[in-house]
Design a protein around this motif. Structure first.
Motif, short mmCIF file in Angstrom:
data_model
loop_
_atom_site.label_atom_id
_atom_site.label_comp_id
_atom_site.label_asym_id
_atom_site.label_seq_id
_atom_site.Cartn_x
_atom_site.Cartn_y
_atom_site.Cartn_z
N CYS A 216 26.21 22.27 47.48
CA CYS A 216 25.66 22.87 48.39
C CYS A 216 25.59 24.46 47.25
CB CYS A 216 26.76 23.82 49.61
SG CYS A 216 26.92 25.58 50.54
N GLN A 217 23.87 24.97 47.90
CA GLN A 217 24.31 25.74 47.10
C GLN A 217 24.48 26.83 47.16
OE1 GLN A 217 19.44 26.48 47.38
NE2 GLN A 217 20.00 28.14 45.83
N ALA A 218 24.85 27.60 48.24
CA ALA A 218 25.08 28.42 48.83
C ALA A 218 27.03 28.45 48.39
CB ALA A 218 26.06 29.00 50.03
N CYS A 219 27.75 27.29 47.91
CA CYS A 219 28.80 27.60 47.34
C CYS A 219 28.54 27.88 45.77
CB CYS A 219 29.85 26.17 47.07
SG CYS A 219 30.19 25.63 49.27
N GLN A 220 27.45 27.21 45.61
CA GLN A 220 27.16 27.59 43.53
C GLN A 220 27.04 29.09 43.29
OE1 GLN A 220 27.58 25.30 41.53
NE2 GLN A 220 27.98 23.29 43.58
N VAL A 221 26.78 29.19 44.33
CA VAL A 221 25.71 31.31 44.24
C VAL A 221 27.07 31.76 44.42
CG1 VAL A 221 24.20 32.97 44.75
CG2 VAL A 221 23.65 30.46 44.96
N THR A 222 27.37 31.74 45.84
CA THR A 222 29.19 32.26 45.79
C THR A 222 30.20 31.90 44.90
OG1 THR A 222 29.22 31.46 48.00
CG2 THR A 222 28.15 32.90 47.83
N GLY A 223 30.25 31.16 44.42
CA GLY A 223 31.58 30.27 43.85
C GLY A 223 31.99 31.33 42.68
N LYS A 224 33.06 31.07 42.51
CA LYS A 224 33.62 32.06 40.75
C LYS A 224 32.77 32.12 39.13
CE LYS A 224 37.96 33.19 43.09
NZ LYS A 224 39.20 33.42 43.07
N LEU A 225 32.35 32.82 38.94
CA LEU A 225 31.81 32.17 37.65
C LEU A 225 33.11 32.13 37.04
CD1 LEU A 225 28.50 34.75 37.75
CD2 LEU A 225 29.10 32.98 38.21
N PRO A 226 32.92 31.40 35.63
CA PRO A 226 33.87 31.90 34.53
C PRO A 226 34.14 33.24 34.08
CG PRO A 226 31.50 30.69 33.60
CD PRO A 226 31.88 30.38 35.62
N PRO A 227 35.29 33.52 33.79
CA PRO A 227 35.37 35.14 32.64
C PRO A 227 34.75 35.18 31.29
CG PRO A 227 37.70 33.95 32.02
CD PRO A 227 36.45 32.56 33.09
N TRP A 228 34.07 36.28 31.59
CA TRP A 228 33.03 36.46 30.10
C TRP A 228 33.91 36.61 28.75
CZ3 TRP A 228 28.30 36.26 29.04
CH2 TRP A 228 27.75 37.43 27.80
N VAL A 229 33.56 36.36 27.92
CA VAL A 229 34.26 36.35 26.65
C VAL A 229 33.25 36.47 26.02
CG1 VAL A 229 35.36 34.31 25.07
CG2 VAL A 229 35.71 34.28 26.99
N THR A 230 33.66 38.19 25.17
CA THR A 230 32.08 38.12 24.09
C THR A 230 32.06 37.66 22.94
OG1 THR A 230 33.30 40.48 24.42
CG2 THR A 230 32.19 40.65 22.76
N PRO A 231 31.31 37.04 22.40
CA PRO A 231 30.69 36.01 21.63
C PRO A 231 30.92 36.65 20.58
CG PRO A 231 28.65 36.40 23.18
CD PRO A 231 29.74 37.08 23.19
N ARG A 232 31.60 35.72 19.97
CA ARG A 232 32.60 36.24 18.27
C ARG A 232 31.48 35.26 17.06
NH1 ARG A 232 36.74 35.33 14.90
NH2 ARG A 232 37.91 37.32 13.80
N SER A 233 31.10 35.55 16.02
CA SER A 233 30.57 34.99 14.91
C SER A 233 31.16 35.23 13.70
CB SER A 233 28.84 35.77 14.33
OG SER A 233 29.22 37.18 14.13
N TRP A 234 31.13 33.91 12.89
CA TRP A 234 31.87 33.45 12.04
C TRP A 234 31.12 35.28 10.98
CZ3 TRP A 234 34.92 29.43 10.68
CH2 TRP A 234 35.05 28.93 11.53
N ASN A 235 33.05 35.55 9.93
CA ASN A 235 32.31 36.56 8.90
C ASN A 235 31.43 35.79 8.01
OD1 ASN A 235 34.56 37.60 10.62
ND2 ASN A 235 36.33 37.22 9.22
N TRP A 236 30.76 37.01 7.65
CA TRP A 236 30.16 36.63 6.33
C TRP A 236 30.82 36.33 5.56
CZ3 TRP A 236 25.69 34.22 6.73
CH2 TRP A 236 24.58 33.96 5.48
N PRO A 237 30.56 34.74 4.29
CA PRO A 237 31.62 35.04 2.95
C PRO A 237 31.00 35.99 2.23
CG PRO A 237 29.71 33.01 3.92
CD PRO A 237 30.33 33.99 4.43
#
Length: 285
Positions: A216-237
């Motif tokens: 169902c397209q409507a369910c996919q549009v109105t469904g709960k999105l996964p929680p937003w996580v801030t991207p985190r990169s590796w510390n530069w060696p």
């Protein structure tokens, strides 16, 4: 006689009632959890059952055996704080009450019991289940009847309809219609399953509900999105070979290869591996 699972549910509900303190419940309130009927007024209530073993567990003047399960002892301790009258009813009275519950469940469906009974008789699979429920099950059945065979002691017939517990068993001709009814409000997979488990069942109903919601397209549009996580990169060696990244790749030309990349210099080393076991990988390092 109550099924062990029904007995477990009945005691769970009764325990919740006691924990909530019956003083706060309205006078003369009734509850009927799978064969146990309660009518209480403040800390006094009436318990009606046709299950004779309950008389030992719930008897006010009888001691709980010391070898009884800890769960039974906890139930008995909870009930010691209350005064109640225990009444044992004949089996035929209990059967009449059970029939009322079954008929109530059937009337809650979006199809009538007559329509459900008619389609059940037309269904090649459920017609066999109907006959075996009436006449007795054989020792072994085919794979198509196995889901029903495992539930055979819990399957009953009411008004020409098959029920598993209090849930109506739906023939294949009506399954799409009832799936549409479950999905009409776009309530999501979890709530659809919870609603279905109150009224209906057929083999692989959970998978059918999941497919209905995901398509169902409507369910996919109105469904709960996964929680937003801030991207985190590796510390530069700060120096070479302070951090390396290791992984296997292949097979390529009949061999597996171990890749080692230095995060600082981007230096790449490749080792052809005859084996990817832990011992052989340690030898490379």
């Amino acid at each position: 006689m109550l099924h062990p699972m029904e007995l477990e549910l009945s005691f769970h509900i009764l325990s919740l009632m006691v924990q909530r303190d019956l003083l706060h419940l309205p006078r003369g309130h009734y509850c009927q959890p799978n064969g146990i009927i309660l009518n209480w007024t403040r800390r006094k209530f009436v318990l009606i059952t046709n299950h004779n073993p309950l008389t030992t567990i719930l008897g006010q003047k009888q001691k709980v055996p010391s070898i009884a399960a800890a769960r039974l002892q906890r139930w008995a301790l909870l009930l010691f704080a209350y005064k109640y009258l225990k009444i044992t009813v004949p089996e035929e009275v209990s059967s009449a009450e059970g029939r009322k519950v079954n008929l109530t469940q059937l009337t809650a469906l979006p199809v009538t019991s007559k329509e459900l009974a008619r389609e059940t008789k037309k269904d090649l699979l459920l017609s066999k289940v109907f006959r075996y429920t009436m006449q007795g099950w054989p020792p072994t059945v085919g794979s198509d009847l196995l889901p029903f065979f495992r539930k055979r002691v819990e399957i009953s017939i009411e008004d020409g309809c098959l029920l598993w517990g209090i849930r109506a068993i739906i023939p294949s001709s009506l399954q799409d219609q009832l799936l549409d009814e479950l999905h009409v409000s776009h309530i999501g997979i979890v709530k659809m399953k919870a609603l279905a488990r109150q009224y209906m069942w057929w083999p692989k109903i959970d998978a059918a509900i999941e497919q209905q919601a995901r398509s169902c397209q409507a369910c996919q549009v109105t469904g709960k999105l996964p929680p937003w996580v801030t991207p985190r990169s590796w510390n530069w060696p700060s120096k070479p070979f302070q951090r390396i990244h290791v992984d296997f790749t292949g097979p390529f030309m009949g061999h597996m290869f171990l890749l080692i990349i230095d995060a600082y210099l981007k230096w790449l080393e490749v080792y052809r591996m005859s084996s990817t076991t832990t011992e052989r990988t340690i030898d490379v390092f």
